[in-house]
Design a protein around this motif. Structure first.
Motif, PDB file in Angstrom:
ATOM      1  N   GLU A 182      -0.415   3.714  -5.335  1.00 17.53           N
ATOM      2  CA  GLU A 182       0.714   4.461  -5.875  1.00 17.53           C
ATOM      3  C   GLU A 182       1.993   3.619  -5.794  1.00 17.53           C
ATOM      4  N   ILE A 183       2.171   2.937  -4.659  1.00 17.04           N
ATOM      5  CA  ILE A 183       3.380   2.135  -4.450  1.00 17.04           C
ATOM      6  C   ILE A 183       3.381   0.909  -5.368  1.00 17.04           C
ATOM      7  N   LYS A 184       2.215   0.282  -5.503  1.00 15.54           N
ATOM      8  CA  LYS A 184       2.139  -0.943  -6.311  1.00 15.54           C
ATOM      9  C   LYS A 184       2.526  -0.696  -7.770  1.00 15.54           C
ATOM     10  N   LYS A 185       2.310   0.530  -8.248  1.00 14.61           N
ATOM     11  CA  LYS A 185       2.662   0.862  -9.638  1.00 14.61           C
ATOM     12  C   LYS A 185       4.150   0.702  -9.896  1.00 14.61           C
ATOM     13  N   GLU A 186       4.949   0.815  -8.826  1.00 13.91           N
ATOM     14  CA  GLU A 186       6.406   0.808  -8.969  1.00 13.91           C
ATOM     15  C   GLU A 186       7.030  -0.530  -8.574  1.00 13.91           C
ATOM     16  N   ILE A 187       6.173  -1.522  -8.307  1.00 13.82           N
ATOM     17  CA  ILE A 187       6.694  -2.836  -7.908  1.00 13.82           C
ATOM     18  C   ILE A 187       6.314  -3.877  -8.963  1.00 13.82           C
ATOM     19  N   GLY A 188       7.245  -4.783  -9.250  1.00 13.25           N
ATOM     20  CA  GLY A 188       6.956  -5.909 -10.139  1.00 13.25           C
ATOM     21  C   GLY A 188       7.173  -7.193  -9.372  1.00 13.25           C
ATOM     22  N   ILE A 189       6.288  -8.144  -9.568  1.00 16.24           N
ATOM     23  CA  ILE A 189       6.430  -9.405  -8.829  1.00 16.24           C
ATOM     24  C   ILE A 189       6.607 -10.563  -9.810  1.00 16.24           C
ATOM     25  N   VAL A 190       7.609 -11.384  -9.546  1.00 19.47           N
ATOM     26  CA  VAL A 190       7.780 -12.633 -10.292  1.00 19.47           C
ATOM     27  C   VAL A 190       7.446 -13.743  -9.308  1.00 19.47           C
ATOM     28  N   PRO A 191       6.212 -14.255  -9.363  1.00 11.74           N
ATOM     29  CA  PRO A 191       5.815 -15.248  -8.360  1.00 11.74           C
ATOM     30  C   PRO A 191       6.540 -16.580  -8.551  1.00 11.74           C
ATOM     31  N   GLN A 192       6.571 -17.349  -7.480  1.00 15.15           N
ATOM     32  CA  GLN A 192       7.234 -18.655  -7.528  1.00 15.15           C
ATOM     33  C   GLN A 192       6.524 -19.584  -8.512  1.00 15.15           C
ATOM     34  N   ASP A 193       5.169 -19.622  -8.424  1.00 15.36           N
ATOM     35  CA  ASP A 193       4.408 -20.417  -9.400  1.00 15.36           C
ATOM     36  C   ASP A 193       4.275 -19.577 -10.664  1.00 15.36           C
ATOM     37  N   SER A 232       1.128  -6.195  13.386  1.00 17.98           N
ATOM     38  CA  SER A 232       1.745  -4.983  13.932  1.00 17.98           C
ATOM     39  C   SER A 232       3.025  -4.682  13.165  1.00 17.98           C
ATOM     40  N   GLY A 233       3.555  -3.488  13.388  1.00 21.67           N
ATOM     41  CA  GLY A 233       4.765  -3.072  12.685  1.00 21.67           C
ATOM     42  C   GLY A 233       4.437  -2.093  11.574  1.00 21.67           C
ATOM     43  N   SER A 234       5.471  -1.712  10.822  1.00 24.47           N
ATOM     44  CA  SER A 234       5.225  -0.748   9.748  1.00 24.47           C
ATOM     45  C   SER A 234       6.044  -1.094   8.505  1.00 24.47           C
ATOM     46  N   ILE A 235       5.488  -0.745   7.351  1.00 19.76           N
ATOM     47  CA  ILE A 235       6.182  -0.984   6.081  1.00 19.76           C
ATOM     48  C   ILE A 235       6.215   0.327   5.309  1.00 19.76           C
ATOM     49  N   ASN A 236       7.398   0.754   4.977  1.00 21.89           N
ATOM     50  CA  ASN A 236       7.560   1.963   4.159  1.00 21.89           C
ATOM     51  C   ASN A 236       8.231   1.573   2.850  1.00 21.89           C
ATOM     52  N   VAL A 237       7.585   1.945   1.743  1.00 19.20           N
ATOM     53  CA  VAL A 237       8.187   1.654   0.440  1.00 19.20           C
ATOM     54  C   VAL A 237       8.393   2.989  -0.272  1.00 19.20           C
ATOM     55  N   PHE A 238       9.563   3.164  -0.825  1.00 25.24           N
ATOM     56  CA  PHE A 238       9.953   4.426  -1.475  1.00 25.24           C
ATOM     57  C   PHE A 238       9.686   5.616  -0.530  1.00 25.24           C
ATOM     58  N   GLY A 239       9.874   5.396   0.748  1.00 28.60           N
ATOM     59  CA  GLY A 239       9.708   6.470   1.729  1.00 28.60           C
ATOM     60  C   GLY A 239       8.265   6.776   2.093  1.00 28.60           C
ATOM     61  N   LYS A 240       7.318   5.953   1.599  1.00 31.49           N
ATOM     62  CA  LYS A 240       5.904   6.218   1.890  1.00 31.49           C
ATOM     63  C   LYS A 240       5.302   5.053   2.649  1.00 31.49           C
ATOM     64  N   ASP A 241       4.345   5.372   3.523  1.00 31.09           N
ATOM     65  CA  ASP A 241       3.664   4.323   4.277  1.00 31.09           C
ATOM     66  C   ASP A 241       2.818   3.498   3.306  1.00 31.09           C
ATOM     67  N   PHE A 242       2.974   2.189   3.352  1.00 34.39           N
ATOM     68  CA  PHE A 242       2.290   1.340   2.376  1.00 34.39           C
ATOM     69  C   PHE A 242       0.771   1.427   2.512  1.00 34.39           C
ATOM     70  N   GLY A 243       0.289   1.387   3.765  1.00 32.04           N
ATOM     71  CA  GLY A 243      -1.155   1.365   4.011  1.00 32.04           C
ATOM     72  C   GLY A 243      -1.900   2.512   3.359  1.00 32.04           C
ATOM     73  N   SER A 244      -1.329   3.709   3.431  1.00 31.39           N
ATOM     74  CA  SER A 244      -2.058   4.870   2.913  1.00 31.39           C
ATOM     75  C   SER A 244      -1.681   5.231   1.474  1.00 31.39           C
ATOM     76  N   ASN A 245      -0.698   4.522   0.896  1.00 34.23           N
ATOM     77  CA  ASN A 245      -0.304   4.831  -0.500  1.00 34.23           C
ATOM     78  C   ASN A 245      -0.235   3.562  -1.349  1.00 34.23           C
ATOM     79  N   GLU A 246      -1.099   2.617  -1.023  1.00 38.78           N
ATOM     80  CA  GLU A 246      -0.991   1.282  -1.621  1.00 38.78           C
ATOM     81  C   GLU A 246      -0.953   1.294  -3.154  1.00 38.78           C
TER      82      GLU A 246
END
Lengths: 375, 310
Positions: free
Chosen positions: B72-83, B56-70
């Motif tokens: 598009e949003i992922k294009k603007e995120i970079g991840i440096v994983p622990q491993d 439950s709950g909500s996540i907004n990234v760059f002002g957009k709901d993550f679920g419906s803009n996954e």
């Protein structure tokens, strides 16, 4: 495009692992040679002793006489001795006592009905267990009917019936009896290739395990690429890896061992491709369901040899069961052998079609299992 | 807001991994996420990336709901994983190009960005080498290069300095600051409190799936202590001196042990100069001086009753 990118880099990474690639190819090539040489005599056509059958002809037509001449030709006499009996009862007696393998019965008016286009089968009686000898009789009768059908068809459009019957039939029998029978090398060329491609599923397990279950998972799944594209790309790259290995084995055994891959090479290559897709999909599904590389590897390393053994991959065995006929390795053997030795491609097509249905189902299960992991 | 999380809950069977977490990250921040193993940091990060579905709950990234803009949003995120997540059988350059393509880069732009990422992390000269020949620090740098090739607006760094030499660590910390200066918002998780203290403009402390505190480093320290302690080693001390110190403005406590004076004062009362004058005027010489301020470790210890590495 992204799936293609994943496919290309997967292939590149696999091809760089030259040691593993060479190992698989060498093991297959050496195994074909060892089994093909060691068990060569078991597949030698000269080991087939002359079998016996009896024959009752109650029909008095020209075609029934032709049938008698046909079964008395030298080529057939080499492998099957068919003697005339006077009554149904005396023939059955010999069959029950095991003195003959089969009894052929041509009832009165059979060929007249055939000429008129009506159904009138030549009856063949076997003992309860179907043996190689009884199959031989089936084959010879089938061959005659097949030839006769062609002759009748040609006659109906104005051809010479008598001459055509003799010529057509006498030429067909030796081809089936001698020229096309597989040697051990031919047999193991196919079965070891199937075994090797089936083991390609382990490539899939390791590749998927490394990339989608362990450290790489978060990085790959956080990219803007759909799960289905990840899987499609990974499968395609692994399929091409396994297929390249298969191509090397096919062409090496063809050119160096002179293994008979039949006259329809395109069909053989398509069957090998189908099996490569099947094998990689099986690996993907196993690892996605098991969620553990070691468990998936152990499961496949057990299932593949067992499946290969049951379907006659190591030594030719015959188990009559429709379930066994649906084993993937059995389906592929059927497809390959029918493509190489059969005259009709119906069984090849149906076996390959069943494999593609299985591939589709495994793909669906993999995506569902993959999505569940994200929860 | 770059990221706004409201009341997210994630449960694994009976375990509540994330318990009603809410947080907001402003553009340009270096946002520290601090907490021991099992605190819920990684699960929270995974929900931001869509790797873990929330209950439950909500996540907004760059002002957009993550679920419906996954996508598009992922294009603007970079991840440096622990491993370290790089392919050992691809060269450093091929690794960066591969991830660049997954983020939609192609042609000359891809070549240019791959070069920039490798130069930025200091491994351009080693671009043709395979990671299996790299040191731990170089692998960590390549891990970062793969995450920044597409120049994301939001970079998530999960323990990026674990197990590396001080030189590579400093390089990475400087890189984080540089990326931030260039405009990227950064979420930084670490066990190393000194790194978080040095880098982060805002820090959230998590424990048992919940956020237990949040603020700038000074705000957090303020939360757990209103006092400041100074330890001064002197050559000679007498009763008059200690009594004079006790009477000073803001001084709450003076303890003398051998020739070591421990003086506890209220925070924000700048009386250190007067304390030094008083000691020297009494004829005593100051041999050493140590000011004890609360660290993030102190903050965590006070809030949870355990250390971060427990």
């Amino acid at each position: 495009m992204k799936a293609l990118n994943i496919a290309w880099y997967t292939l590149l990474r696999n091809l760089r692992d030259l040691k593993s690639m060479a190992e698989v190819i060498l093991i297959a090539i050496i195994t074909v040679l060892i089994l093909g040489s060691a068990l060569g005599r078991a597949y030698d056509v000269q080991n087939i002793s002359r079998r016996k059958a009896v024959f009752i002809n109650m029909d008095k037509s020209v075609l029934s006489e032709r049938f008698e001449s046909f079964i008395n030709t030298e080529e057939i006499k080499d492998i099957l001795e068919i003697n005339r009996v006077e009554s149904y009862e005396s023939g059955m007696e010999l069959l029950k006592e095991g003195k003959v393998s089969a009894m052929i019965v041509i009832e009165k008016g059979t060929f007249e009905k055939i000429n008129l286009g009506q159904e009138a089968p030549i009856k063949i009686y076997h003992r309860k267990t179907k043996t190689f000898s009884s199959m031989l009789v089936d084959n010879i009768v089938e061959n005659f009917i097949s030839g006769a059908n062609i002759t009748i068809a040609k006659s109906s459009i104005g051809g010479n019936m008598e001459g055509l019957v003799r010529k057509d039939l006498l030429q067909r029998v030796p081809l089936s009896a001698k020229g096309n029978i597989p040697r051990a090398l031919d047999y193991y060329g196919v079965t070891i290739l199937v075994l090797m491609i089936m083991y390609g599923s382990l490539y899939s397990v390791d590749g998927m395990g490394d990339d989608y279950l362990e450290g790489m998972r978060n990085r790959l799944f956080s990219t803007p690429v759909r799960l289905s594209s990840h899987f499609t790309g990974k499968i395609a790259g692994t399929v091409f890896t396994v297929y390249i290995q298969a191509l090397v084995i096919i062409f090496f055994t063809k050119l160096v061992y002179n293994v008979n891959w039949g006259s329809n090479m395109a069909q053989v290559l398509f069957i090998a491709f189908t099996l490569a897709v099947f094998s990689v999909s099986m690996g993907l599904m196993t690892v996605m369901v098991a969620k553990d590389v070691k468990i998936a590897n152990a499961a496949l390393s057990t299932i593949i040899p067992v499946m290969t053994f049951i379907s006659g991959g190591y030594v030719w065995i015959r188990i009559e069961s429709s379930l066994i006929d649906l084993l993937p390795s059995k389906l592929v053997h059927t497809a390959f052998f029918n493509s190489i030795y059969g005259e009709f491609s119906g069984q090849t097509i149906s076996s390959v079609a069943i494999l593609w249905v299985m591939i589709l189902l495994m793909g669906i299960v993999s995506v569902i299992a993959g999505r569940r992991r994200l929860n | 807001m770059v990221l706004e999380i409201k009341n997210i809950v994630k449960r694994y069977n009976d375990v509540l991994a994330v318990d009603n977490v809410s947080l907001s990250i402003r553009e340009g921040e270096i946002y520290g996420l601090l907490g021991p193993n099992g605190a819920g940091k990684s699960t929270t990060i995974n929900t931001i990336l869509g790797l873990t579905k929330i209950d439950s709950g909500s996540i907004n990234v760059f002002g957009k709901d993550f679920g419906s803009n996954e996508m598009e949003i992922k294009k603007e995120i970079g991840i440096v994983p622990q491993d370290i997540a790089v392919f050992e059988d691809l060269s450093a350059y091929e690794n960066v190009v591969f991830f660049g393509k997954l983020y939609g880069l192609k042609g000359s732009l891809l070549t240019e960005r791959a070069k920039e990422a490798l130069e930025f992390t200091g491994i351009w000269e080693k671009r043709e080498s395979y990671p299996k020949k790299f040191s731990g620090g170089m692998k960590r740098r390549l891990n970062i290069a793969c995450a920044i090739v597409h120049q994301p607006k939001l970079i998530i760094m999960d323990e990026p300095t674990v197990g590396i030499d001080p030189q590579s660590r400093n390089h990475i910390l400087e890189s984080v600051k540089e990326l931030n200066r260039k405009g990227s918002t950064i979420i930084y998780t670490s066990h190393y409190m000194e790194e978080v203290e040095e880098l982060c403009t805002y820090i959230t402390i998590m424990d048992n799936g919940r956020i237990i505190a949040g603020g700038t480093k000074d705000e957090l320290k303020e939360m757990v202590s209103s006092d400041e302690k100074v330890e001064i080693k002197v050559s000679d001390v007498n009763y008059t001196l200690t009594e004079s110190l006790k009477k000073m403005d803001g001084v709450k406590e003076v303890v003398l042990e051998k020739n070591m004076l421990s003086i506890v004062s209220a925070r924000n009362i700048s009386n250190l100069g007067k304390v030094i004058d008083t000691i020297t005027e009494s004829g005593s010489e100051i041999l050493s001086l140590n000011i004890e301020r609360p660290t993030l470790e102190t903050v965590f210890l006070t809030l949870t009753g355990r250390t971060l590495r427990d």
